[in-house]
Design an enzyme around this catalytic site. Structure first.
Site, PDB file in Angstrom:
ATOM      1  N   TYR A  95       6.882  -3.901  10.855  1.00 24.78           N
ATOM      2  CA  TYR A  95       7.485  -5.226  10.714  1.00 24.78           C
ATOM      3  C   TYR A  95       6.778  -6.072   9.648  1.00 24.78           C
ATOM      4  CZ  TYR A  95      10.074  -9.374  12.191  1.00 24.78           C
ATOM      5  OH  TYR A  95      10.915 -10.461  12.228  1.00 24.78           O
ATOM      6  N   CYS A 150       0.818  -1.206   0.000  1.00 22.90           N
ATOM      7  CA  CYS A 150       0.000   0.000   0.000  1.00 22.90           C
ATOM      8  C   CYS A 150       0.855   1.260   0.000  1.00 22.90           C
ATOM      9  CB  CYS A 150      -0.952   0.014   1.196  1.00 22.90           C
ATOM     10  SG  CYS A 150      -0.119   0.009   2.808  1.00 22.90           S
ATOM     11  N   GLY A 175      -7.413  -6.637   6.981  1.00 17.40           N
ATOM     12  CA  GLY A 175      -8.760  -6.647   7.545  1.00 17.40           C
ATOM     13  C   GLY A 175      -8.825  -7.425   8.848  1.00 17.40           C
ATOM     14  N   GLY A 210     -13.735  -7.299   3.119  1.00 19.24           N
ATOM     15  CA  GLY A 210     -12.415  -7.829   2.782  1.00 19.24           C
ATOM     16  C   GLY A 210     -11.723  -8.406   3.996  1.00 19.24           C
TER      17      GLY A 210
END
Length: 417
Positions: free
Chosen positions: A119, A58, A198, A193
């Site tokens: 991480y 993302c 999620g 999702g």
């Protein structure tokens, strides 16, 4: 097909975009999903690029690998995405050689993450490299480098506080809901999702906000059902998405689809709600943000949610950099020794070739005598000297350097001063 570039470090490049210079909308144009990733690797081989991997999250899309020039990776990305080449040339960063190697260490350890010390990125690197290897597109250099980065990431996590505390996109979403939605425990929440982000966001909501009124929706119903049963939540089939999200007070979208799944028409005449889009590319149509009764939040806004944990992590950065420096030096030493081993083997093969040729010539004489063997050895030695002398004569500018190296290698004891 002959590869047009060598596997020298100078030809190791990284080309990418990230959150520092591009917003989520632009990053979405160059995001690579699994199907595109496979197609990209297949196309790469047709243009003589066979040692690379793609990291697409993302917050970034990056290509790591060997090429004659970084521009070849620009072409690969634009071939498989909706992005424009001219735009990518303006916004992309490129690094080569040791600078590119250091960048991968910094990305893999969370030093270059939008949330310092994140991480989760190391698992994404592991999976990206694993997929490239399964497609026959990961060479020994890249595989060893990725393994070194994995090791360093683990060391930094255990030996420093760089990743200590709870700070992530999933946690930032919870902190945002805490601020934006009064009485969150009593609100109806829908998650669209049920992938990793999620699930993590839902776990954080349960743990930190104490919510229970959560309905899970996923294209594969079984995935939503299994997670819902495990955590005592509700679930609904994907076909019921529209009425479910219309009734929600809070909508979390982590569907990871290539185009928006939540459209402005879905929410035009509904009750007020907070919509948090955790997806890249965006899975909520941009026009939803224009609705007066809807507060739309994306991943870039979530990254601004600060926590005192981040201040503590900043103090751990020097320790992390020291660990990276140590292991990067070890990796570069391995690379140089590997190159030396290749050269030494080639020299050995060359000497063996000379030896066998002289022996064969001697065999043609039918009989063997001690003095004959001495002559063979003498000729081999002389041909070795001739090879070295010929190179010294040819490379006049480097002749002193070559002679000095030969003197050191054979430990002649000759003082050249």
């Amino acid at each position: 097909m002959q590869v047009s570039h060598s596997k020298e470090i100078a030809n190791f490049h990284i080309v990418g975009i990230n959150y520092k210079k591009t917003d989520a909308a632009i990053r979405g144009l160059y995001a690579i999903n699994p199907a595109q990733y496979q197609q990209l690797l297949e196309h790469a081989r047709t243009v003589q690029l066979d040692d690379l991997f793609v990291l697409s999250t993302c917050n970034r899309t990056e290509v790591y690998g060997f090429a004659a020039s970084p521009g070849q990776f620009i072409d690969l990305l634009c071939e498989q995405t909706k992005g424009d080449r001219d735009q990518l040339l303006e916004i992309a960063y490129t690094k080569s050689g040791e600078e590119a190697i250091r960048h991968l260490y910094q990305v893999g350890t969370g030093l270059d993450s939008q949330i310092l010390g994140d991480y989760e990125i190391i698992g994404q690197i592991r999976n990206a490299a694993k997929f490239a290897k399964s497609e026959g597109s990961l060479g020994s250099f890249l595989e060893r480098l990725v393994n070194s980065v994995l090791q360093v990431s683990k060391l930094i996590k255990t030996e420093t506080g760089l990743s200590a505390g709870t700070v992530s996109v999933a946690f930032a979403a919870v902190r945002m809901m805490e601020r934006k939605v009064p009485d969150i425990k009593d609100k109806k929440i829908v998650l669209l999702g049920v992938g990793k982000i999620g699930r993590n966001t839902t776990k954080n909501m349960i743990e930190y906000l104490g919510v229970k009124e959560v309905t899970l929706i996923n294209r594969t119903l079984q995935v939503a059902e299994d997670f819902a049963v495990q955590h005592g939540l509700k679930y609904a089939p994907y076909e019921n998405m529209v009425p479910e999200i219309q009734q929600a007070d809070v909508l979390l979208v982590a569907s990871n689809a290539p185009q928006p799944t939540v459209l402005v028409d879905h929410l035009r005449n509904t009750s007020p709600k907070v919509v948090i889009d955790l997806s890249i590319p965006f899975n909520v149509e941009a026009a939803v943000g224009d609705l007066e009764h809807v507060s739309l939040i994306n991943v870039d806004e979530l990254s601004k949610v600060q926590d005192e944990t981040l201040q503590n992590r900043m103090g751990e950065v020097p320790k992390a950099i020291a660990i990276i420096d140590e292991h990067m030096e070890e990796f570069l030493y391995w690379y140089k020794m590997r190159k030396h081993a290749v050269v030494l083997k080639a020299v050995k093969d060359k000497l063996h070739e000379i030896h066998m040729r002289e022996i064969q010539q001697q065999k043609n004489g039918a009989t063997y005598k001690q003095e004959d063997m001495e002559q063979v050895s003498g000729r081999i030695i002389q041909k070795m000297i001739n090879l070295m002398a010929g190179k010294v004569r040819k490379e006049t500018e480097k002749s002193d350097l070559y002679i000095s190296m030969i003197n050191d290698i054979f430990e002649t004891g000759v003082n050249q001063e």
